[in-house]
Every structure is written in C-alpha cells, then in structure tokens.
Design a protein around this motif. Sequence first.
Motif, short mmCIF file in Angstrom:
data_model
loop_
_atom_site.label_atom_id
_atom_site.label_comp_id
_atom_site.label_asym_id
_atom_site.label_seq_id
_atom_site.Cartn_x
_atom_site.Cartn_y
_atom_site.Cartn_z
N GLY A 150 -4.30 15.78 -4.24
CA GLY A 150 -3.27 16.34 -3.38
C GLY A 150 -3.77 16.80 -2.03
N GLY A 151 -5.08 17.02 -1.89
CA GLY A 151 -5.62 17.51 -0.63
C GLY A 151 -6.13 16.44 0.30
N VAL A 152 -6.01 15.16 -0.08
CA VAL A 152 -6.49 14.07 0.77
C VAL A 152 -5.42 12.99 0.86
CG1 VAL A 152 -8.89 14.50 0.12
CG2 VAL A 152 -7.54 12.84 -1.17
N ARG A 153 -5.62 12.06 1.78
CA ARG A 153 -4.72 10.91 1.89
C ARG A 153 -5.30 9.77 1.08
NH1 ARG A 153 -3.43 7.14 7.13
NH2 ARG A 153 -1.88 5.81 6.13
N ALA A 154 -4.89 9.69 -0.17
CA ALA A 154 -5.34 8.62 -1.06
C ALA A 154 -4.23 7.58 -1.17
CB ALA A 154 -5.69 9.16 -2.43
N SER A 172 0.79 1.20 -13.14
CA SER A 172 1.06 2.60 -13.46
C SER A 172 -0.06 3.45 -12.88
CB SER A 172 1.16 2.79 -14.98
OG SER A 172 2.21 2.01 -15.51
N VAL A 173 0.28 4.36 -11.98
CA VAL A 173 -0.71 5.14 -11.24
C VAL A 173 -0.64 6.60 -11.66
CG1 VAL A 173 -1.55 5.73 -8.93
CG2 VAL A 173 -0.35 3.57 -9.30
N ARG A 174 -1.80 7.22 -11.74
CA ARG A 174 -1.84 8.66 -12.05
C ARG A 174 -2.87 9.32 -11.14
NH1 ARG A 174 -0.11 12.18 -15.63
NH2 ARG A 174 0.95 10.54 -16.82
N GLY A 175 -2.48 10.47 -10.58
CA GLY A 175 -3.38 11.24 -9.74
C GLY A 175 -3.50 12.67 -10.23
N THR A 220 0.84 -1.19 0.00
CA THR A 220 0.00 0.00 0.00
C THR A 220 0.88 1.24 0.00
OG1 THR A 220 -1.68 -1.20 1.29
CG2 THR A 220 -1.88 1.20 1.19
N VAL A 221 0.66 2.14 -0.96
CA VAL A 221 1.47 3.35 -1.08
C VAL A 221 0.57 4.56 -1.30
CG1 VAL A 221 3.46 2.09 -2.00
CG2 VAL A 221 1.79 3.07 -3.56
N ARG A 222 1.08 5.72 -0.97
CA ARG A 222 0.36 6.98 -1.12
C ARG A 222 0.25 7.37 -2.59
NH1 ARG A 222 0.00 11.59 2.37
NH2 ARG A 222 -1.49 13.04 1.42
N VAL A 223 -0.91 7.88 -2.98
CA VAL A 223 -1.11 8.39 -4.34
C VAL A 223 -1.03 9.91 -4.29
CG1 VAL A 223 -2.67 8.54 -6.30
CG2 VAL A 223 -2.56 6.43 -4.96
N ARG A 224 -0.16 10.48 -5.10
CA ARG A 224 0.02 11.93 -5.15
C ARG A 224 -0.23 12.41 -6.58
NH1 ARG A 224 2.48 13.24 -0.34
NH2 ARG A 224 3.59 11.53 0.72
N PRO A 225 -0.42 13.72 -6.75
CA PRO A 225 -0.60 14.24 -8.11
C PRO A 225 0.58 13.89 -9.01
CG PRO A 225 -1.21 15.89 -6.48
CD PRO A 225 -0.58 14.77 -5.72
N SER A 268 -16.06 12.90 -8.07
CA SER A 268 -14.95 13.64 -8.66
C SER A 268 -13.61 13.17 -8.10
CB SER A 268 -15.13 15.14 -8.40
OG SER A 268 -14.00 15.87 -8.84
N LEU A 269 -13.57 12.93 -6.78
CA LEU A 269 -12.33 12.48 -6.16
C LEU A 269 -11.97 11.06 -6.61
CD1 LEU A 269 -10.02 13.00 -4.21
CD2 LEU A 269 -11.49 12.23 -2.34
N VAL A 270 -12.97 10.20 -6.70
CA VAL A 270 -12.71 8.83 -7.15
C VAL A 270 -12.14 8.82 -8.56
CG1 VAL A 270 -13.81 6.65 -7.78
CG2 VAL A 270 -14.44 7.77 -5.64
N SER A 271 -12.67 9.69 -9.42
CA SER A 271 -12.21 9.73 -10.81
C SER A 271 -10.86 10.45 -10.96
CB SER A 271 -13.25 10.42 -11.69
OG SER A 271 -13.43 11.77 -11.30
#
Length: 235
Positions: A219-223, A211-214, A154-159, A192-195
């Motif tokens: 950036g304003g939440v802990r995803a 491959s992850v994209r945010g 499990t890793v953090r998703v950032r922009p 909107s946040l889910v997408s």
Amino acid sequence: MRRVPRIVVLVVTLAAALAAATPAGSANECEGLQVCVPIAGPWVSVPAAGGAARPEVAWQLTCPRNFIVGGLDAELTHRAIDVSFLGMLGSPVNPGITTSRSVTFVATYVGTSSTSPSFKPYVGCMPARGGGSRVPTSVSVFPPGQPVTRRSKTVRVRPGAATVNLECRSGERLVGASHAFGFFMRTPPSASLVSSVSGSRTVRGGKVVVSVRGDAEVGGVRAVIQVQAVCSRSR
C-alpha cells in the motif's frame, strides 16, 4: 515569395530546438539518437527459482504514437539476470525493421545467491520513418513475418485481492500468456516487498485471468502487474 525561406529556416530552427531540448534518459537508451523520448519502466521482479528450467518474465514498453523504439537499455540488481528483447527478423537490423512502437523485454535469473532479483527496462523512442520489408522468392516458402501480437494490460496492485482479465481482439486466437510484477521506485524493491504480491494465472474460454493478492506493505508504493496475451491470426 520572400516568406518561403523564412518558413524553412523556422522549421529547421524548431527541429534543432526539439533535438536539443529532448531530455536524456536515466540509462543509455537515447545514446546516438538525435531526437529521443526516453521511457522508463518499473523494477520488474524476476523469479529466483533454481534448477535447469528457469522461469522467465516478460515486460512490454510502448513509445508514444508516431514513434518507434530506437534504443534499449536496462538496470539489473544482479549480474546473473539474463535480459533480452523480442525483435523481428529482417535486414538490415534497424529501428522500424527489428523494432516497432512496442518492445517486449524477457528476463531470466540464472544465478544461485539472489533472493529478490529485478531489472528496470528503458527504451529510447525516435520518430517513425517506416521500415523495410522482405519479398517471398517462392510460392511455398515465406519470409519471417509477425504471426503473433502481444497484447498487454498494466494495472495497479493494492492491498487485498483482485482479478485482472485480458483477451485477444476479434479474429485473434490466444496462443500464450504471462504476467509480471513491477515496482515504480528509485531503488530496487526489497525481498519483503517482492513477496508482498502474488498472482495465479489461468486461461478460461480464451481469456487470460490472473488472481492478484497484495499485502499491507504494497500500500505504500506504486506496484503494478502487467498481464500479456500472445495472440495470433494465423491459420
């Protein structure tokens, strides 16, 4: 000789205090457990695709060392989310036999109206006391065992873009893979946040690569994203 009873009383008193001080979980995962450590997962996004073959997501929660899963619960944003967990066969159905230190929740959206369904998993962890086992009755017939192990990361998703890799341990073979997105929030994530997060999964050389994209909104939440590898030692 007189100190022994005092030590026994002290141990019993500490055990009772521990049970009384254990905080209750946000759901009912600790109900009926005298000593319980509640663990709450994030809001896990469930695909809202229609049709006869619905996609499912899996999310794993793990108890502290020397604890096993004794209770489970979940909160849903929609009644049409079907949630279950993967348990081991055995008798009786019991912590330590049906469950272990980790448990995997599996969810599928079976409705038609929700645009961003999600669920929040909970586990209640109890002290491990060992479990039962089953003995084969024939040399050619085997009791159900544990032919696969689910490894998770499990890793953090950032922009922006990133890559998450996960592989089985030495001596294991990769036989399955999955990934899911979670949001650590007090309320369920918006559509909107889910997408705002997406992932593309491939398998390369026995390794799971996502491959992850945010987008900027994440950036304003802990995803987070959890990648799972289903590994086997069976031949």
